[in-house]
Motif scaffolding. Structure first.
Motif, PDB file in Angstrom:
ATOM      1  N   PHE A 139      -6.563  -5.075  -5.779  1.00  0.00           N
ATOM      2  CA  PHE A 139      -6.481  -6.010  -4.651  1.00  0.00           C
ATOM      3  C   PHE A 139      -6.291  -5.224  -3.360  1.00  0.00           C
ATOM      4  N   ALA A 140      -7.097  -5.548  -2.366  1.00  0.00           N
ATOM      5  CA  ALA A 140      -6.906  -4.924  -1.048  1.00  0.00           C
ATOM      6  C   ALA A 140      -6.503  -6.020  -0.081  1.00  0.00           C
ATOM      7  N   GLY A 141      -5.497  -5.775   0.677  1.00  0.00           N
ATOM      8  CA  GLY A 141      -5.072  -6.848   1.584  1.00  0.00           C
ATOM      9  C   GLY A 141      -3.977  -6.382   2.508  1.00  0.00           C
ATOM     10  N   LYS A 142      -3.169  -7.330   2.941  1.00  0.00           N
ATOM     11  CA  LYS A 142      -2.109  -6.934   3.868  1.00  0.00           C
ATOM     12  C   LYS A 142      -0.772  -7.557   3.480  1.00  0.00           C
ATOM     13  N   VAL A 143       0.274  -6.885   3.951  1.00  0.00           N
ATOM     14  CA  VAL A 143       1.634  -7.363   3.741  1.00  0.00           C
ATOM     15  C   VAL A 143       2.229  -7.601   5.130  1.00  0.00           C
TER      16      VAL A 143
ATOM     17  N   ASP B  79       7.886   3.194   2.269  1.00  0.00           N
ATOM     18  CA  ASP B  79       7.934   4.076   1.087  1.00  0.00           C
ATOM     19  C   ASP B  79       8.654   3.381  -0.069  1.00  0.00           C
ATOM     20  N   VAL B  80       9.774   2.707   0.273  1.00  0.00           N
ATOM     21  CA  VAL B  80      10.530   2.010  -0.774  1.00  0.00           C
ATOM     22  C   VAL B  80       9.703   0.852  -1.317  1.00  0.00           C
ATOM     23  N   LEU B  81       9.062   0.106  -0.414  1.00  0.00           N
ATOM     24  CA  LEU B  81       8.262  -1.038  -0.874  1.00  0.00           C
ATOM     25  C   LEU B  81       7.122  -0.565  -1.771  1.00  0.00           C
ATOM     26  N   GLN B  82       6.463   0.519  -1.349  1.00  0.00           N
ATOM     27  CA  GLN B  82       5.345   1.015  -2.170  1.00  0.00           C
ATOM     28  C   GLN B  82       5.829   1.431  -3.555  1.00  0.00           C
ATOM     29  N   ALA B  83       6.981   2.097  -3.593  1.00  0.00           N
ATOM     30  CA  ALA B  83       7.505   2.560  -4.888  1.00  0.00           C
ATOM     31  C   ALA B  83       7.996   1.400  -5.747  1.00  0.00           C
TER      32      ALA B  83
ATOM     33  N   GLY C   5      -4.220 -10.733  -0.751  1.00  0.00           N
ATOM     34  CA  GLY C   5      -5.250  -9.739  -0.988  1.00  0.00           C
ATOM     35  C   GLY C   5      -6.388 -10.307  -1.808  1.00  0.00           C
ATOM     36  N   SER C   6      -7.518  -9.612  -1.698  1.00  0.00           N
ATOM     37  CA  SER C   6      -8.683 -10.033  -2.460  1.00  0.00           C
ATOM     38  C   SER C   6      -8.971  -8.999  -3.533  1.00  0.00           C
ATOM     39  N   GLY C   7      -9.252  -9.510  -4.718  1.00  0.00           N
ATOM     40  CA  GLY C   7      -9.584  -8.612  -5.829  1.00  0.00           C
ATOM     41  C   GLY C   7     -11.054  -8.677  -6.179  1.00  0.00           C
ATOM     42  N   GLY C   8     -11.901  -8.925  -5.180  1.00  0.00           N
ATOM     43  CA  GLY C   8     -13.343  -8.979  -5.406  1.00  0.00           C
ATOM     44  C   GLY C   8     -13.685 -10.119  -6.356  1.00  0.00           C
TER      45      GLY C   8
ATOM     46  N   ASP D 262       4.222  -3.257  13.825  1.00  0.00           N
ATOM     47  CA  ASP D 262       5.659  -3.264  13.561  1.00  0.00           C
ATOM     48  C   ASP D 262       6.017  -3.860  12.205  1.00  0.00           C
ATOM     49  N   ASN D 263       5.486  -5.050  11.942  1.00  0.00           N
ATOM     50  CA  ASN D 263       5.831  -5.746  10.704  1.00  0.00           C
ATOM     51  C   ASN D 263       4.613  -6.025   9.839  1.00  0.00           C
ATOM     52  N   GLU D 264       3.628  -5.141   9.930  1.00  0.00           N
ATOM     53  CA  GLU D 264       2.412  -5.370   9.139  1.00  0.00           C
ATOM     54  C   GLU D 264       1.965  -4.095   8.447  1.00  0.00           C
ATOM     55  N   PHE D 265       1.475  -4.247   7.248  1.00  0.00           N
ATOM     56  CA  PHE D 265       1.028  -3.106   6.448  1.00  0.00           C
ATOM     57  C   PHE D 265      -0.285  -3.489   5.770  1.00  0.00           C
ATOM     58  N   THR D 266      -1.128  -2.472   5.528  1.00  0.00           N
ATOM     59  CA  THR D 266      -2.253  -2.714   4.618  1.00  0.00           C
ATOM     60  C   THR D 266      -1.838  -2.178   3.260  1.00  0.00           C
ATOM     61  N   ALA D 267      -2.367  -2.806   2.223  1.00  0.00           N
ATOM     62  CA  ALA D 267      -1.917  -2.406   0.891  1.00  0.00           C
ATOM     63  C   ALA D 267      -3.059  -2.458  -0.111  1.00  0.00           C
ATOM     64  N   THR D 268      -2.973  -1.593  -1.109  1.00  0.00           N
ATOM     65  CA  THR D 268      -3.877  -1.673  -2.257  1.00  0.00           C
ATOM     66  C   THR D 268      -3.015  -1.737  -3.505  1.00  0.00           C
TER      67      THR D 268
END
Ligand code: COA
Length: 518
Positions: A59-63, A24-28, A80-83, A41-47
């Motif tokens: 960009f869609a990818g992972k953290v 939540d903090v990282l997203q904000a 991430g890839s931005g098409g 555990d230590n992986e997230f998907t992100a947009t």
């Protein structure tokens, strides 16, 4: 593209670490982050929606979080890839240094790559966008951390300092401390100042004593029981705070409303506190500092009527001051005074008793004894002389004038002034010939510099440091100051130590040595 930066956060390192691992903090905090969801555990998907120059893309990818060393450091990798816009990848090394219980320095280094259309924008535009993203991230992250810190429970004083470890001694005694199986050198040097065995506190547990009244006026040195009560009062009332983190103990004089002036009880308390720190094998260096804006405005003049009213009391008082400063000098571990604001009189003696003095640019020094008709003590005067030479010592003592950090650096009273743009040694020959002055810059933090220096010492062999300290302390006191028999015994003990073997084995194996201090 590579860049580094740092952010000073007003929160404990544990809290910052928690925030760095909270989606939540990282997203904000990630600019333009629309979603961040944990997948492992230590992986997230992100947009993330990002704009670099004329190109705006989602960009869609992972953290991924890797190289985890809680609560100190990790590597955050975002890709991430931005098409049609292309792709971006960044490895961010984040490290946290606990400067104070509620102050954390976050340092980061970024290595980023972009490809596709983005790569055609040119490095200047990409660098500017990356720098802005990093600045925005740490501003937002800082706000999140601040909000959490305000809600969090206060960090308790000396959470890692075991009060029962206090070794209580009468102020006339010297303090002998040693790790199990190893003798630690002590001694500020004169032949009459050889270490003696400590008198341990009585076997019964140490009880906390709360009292608002100052200690009784000393006619003679207080008994261990009286001293024990005073030491506990000083700690329980937090007039002195002790905090241990990353093998560094920070002892903070904490009477900011009186500019951290030292009460009689505080002079008495410090030797016992230091003895406990000397025995603690987890402590490799000790920093002495003052709470809030100042280091220490000297002895507490307000209580002089009560505790230093006549010649007998003055003598007992000086005994306590000398015992305190000797205890600092004799500590077998490296000591650094971290100086901000006023460092006056007895405060200067405390600072001079440390191995090193790291100052803020705004620090102000002076020994105003001549304004109070006090003769600065023998030991304090000797330390001043050995640091600055006879001419500057006379100027400081006769004039009782204050002097600033740049002057203190130029005469050798302090070793470093944090953030000084051009430290004396770095001046060119022309600047030196023309008498160019050192120039302070904003943002220098003597605590950050002192901790970095202390950390660099912490990996070295404790027996080597303690031995060098014993020899140097003895040598600077002049002829006869060094007990050569004891010095040779220390050198022989180091040569027979496990650490000596470890040092040789580590060298042969091309690895870092792990020293135990024995
Ligand atoms: N002992 C007791 N109290 C002290 C003190 C000391 N050594 N130094 C400062 N204080 C107290 C002041 O009395 C004042 O308390 P108050 O708010 O209850 O009146 C508070 O700290 C703030 O100091 P103040 O003098 O108002 O601040 P300033 O900015 O005008 O001056 C100093 C700061 C340090 C220059 C000045 O307080 C001073 O000269 N102190 C004495 C220094 C000294 O002689 N030390 C050697 C003692 S042997």
């Amino acid at each position: 593209m590579e860049m580094v930066g740092e952010a000073r956060l007003t929160a404990s390192r544990e809290l910052v670490w928690e925030a760095l691992n909270d989606p939540d903090v990282l997203q904000a905090s990630i600019p333009g982050c629309e979603s961040l969801e944990r997948t492992a555990d230590n992986e997230f998907t992100a947009t993330v929606v990002s704009k670099v120059g004329p190109i705006k893309a989602r960009f869609a990818g992972k953290v991924t979080l890797s190289n985890m060393v809680p609560p100190r450091s990790y590597t955050l990798t975002g890709e991430g890839s931005g098409g049609a816009a292309g792709f971006a990848k960044a490895d961010i090394e984040v490290s946290l240094d606990a400067l104070e219980p509620t102050v954390t320095m976050l340092r980061y280094g970024v290595k980023a790559n972009v490809g596709g259309k983005l790569a055609q924008l040119g490095s200047r535009m990409i660098d500017a966008a990356a720098r802005k993203s990093a600045d925005d991230f740490f501003e937002l992250f800082g706000k999140q951390v601040n909000d959490r810190a305000e809600k969090a429970a206060p960090v308790s004083n000396g959470a890692t300092f075991d009060l029962s470890a206090l070794a209580l001694t009468a102020p006339t005694e010297t303090v002998q401390t040693a790790h199990a199986g190893a003798s630690h050198p002590q001694g500020s040097g004169s032949a009459t100042e050889k270490p003696e065995p400590a008198r341990q506190a009585a076997a019964e547990p140490v009880h906390a004593v709360h009292t608002d009244t100052p200690p009784a006026p000393p006619q003679t040195a207080p008994s261990p029981t009286t001293q024990q009560a005073e030491v506990m009062d000083v700690l329980m009332s937090e007039k002195i705070k002790v905090w241990i983190s990353d093998q560094i103990a920070v002892v903070t004089l904490n009477r900011p409303a009186s500019r951290n002036a030292m009460t009689y009880a505080m002079w008495l308390a410090i030797p016992a506190i230091l003895a406990a720190l000397d025995r603690n094998p987890d402590v490799r260096a000790v920093l002495l500092t003052g709470a809030d804006k100042d280091f220490c405005a000297g002895a507490d003049i307000a209580e002089f009527e009560k505790v230093r009213a006549d010649a007998a009391q003055a003598t007992a008082y000086e005994v306590a001051v000398d015992a305190c400063c000797d205890a600092i000098t004799r500590l077998s571990k490296p000591t650094i005074a971290v100086l901000r604001g006023y460092c006056l009189g007895g405060g200067a003696h405390l600072a001079m008793s440390c191995d090193f003095r790291f100052s803020a640019a705004d620090a102000v020094f002076g020994i105003p004894a001549a304004k109070l008709s006090i003769i600065y003590g023998v030991k304090g005067t000797r330390k001043l002389l050995s640091l600055v030479g006879v001419s500057d010592a006379k100027t400081i003592l006769y004039s009782a004038q204050r002097f600033d950090a740049a002057k203190a650096l130029s005469i050798g009273f302090v070793d470093r002034v944090a953030g000084l743009a051009n430290q004396q040694a770095a001046l060119s020959i022309w600047e030196r010939l023309l008498g160019a002055k050192t120039r302070p810059v904003q943002g220098g933090d003597p605590m950050a510099e002192a901790r970095a220096f202390a950390a660099s010492l912490a990996g070295n062999a404790p027996l080597s440091i303690a031995g060098a300290k014993y020899l140097l302390n003895g040598m600077v006191t002049g002829t006869g100051g060094l007990d050569l028999v004891r010095a040779e015994a220390l050198i022989a003990a180091a040569a027979a130590s496990d650490d000596y073997r470890e040092g040789r084995e580590a060298f042969a194996a091309r690895r870092e040595p792990k020293f135990q201090g024995r």
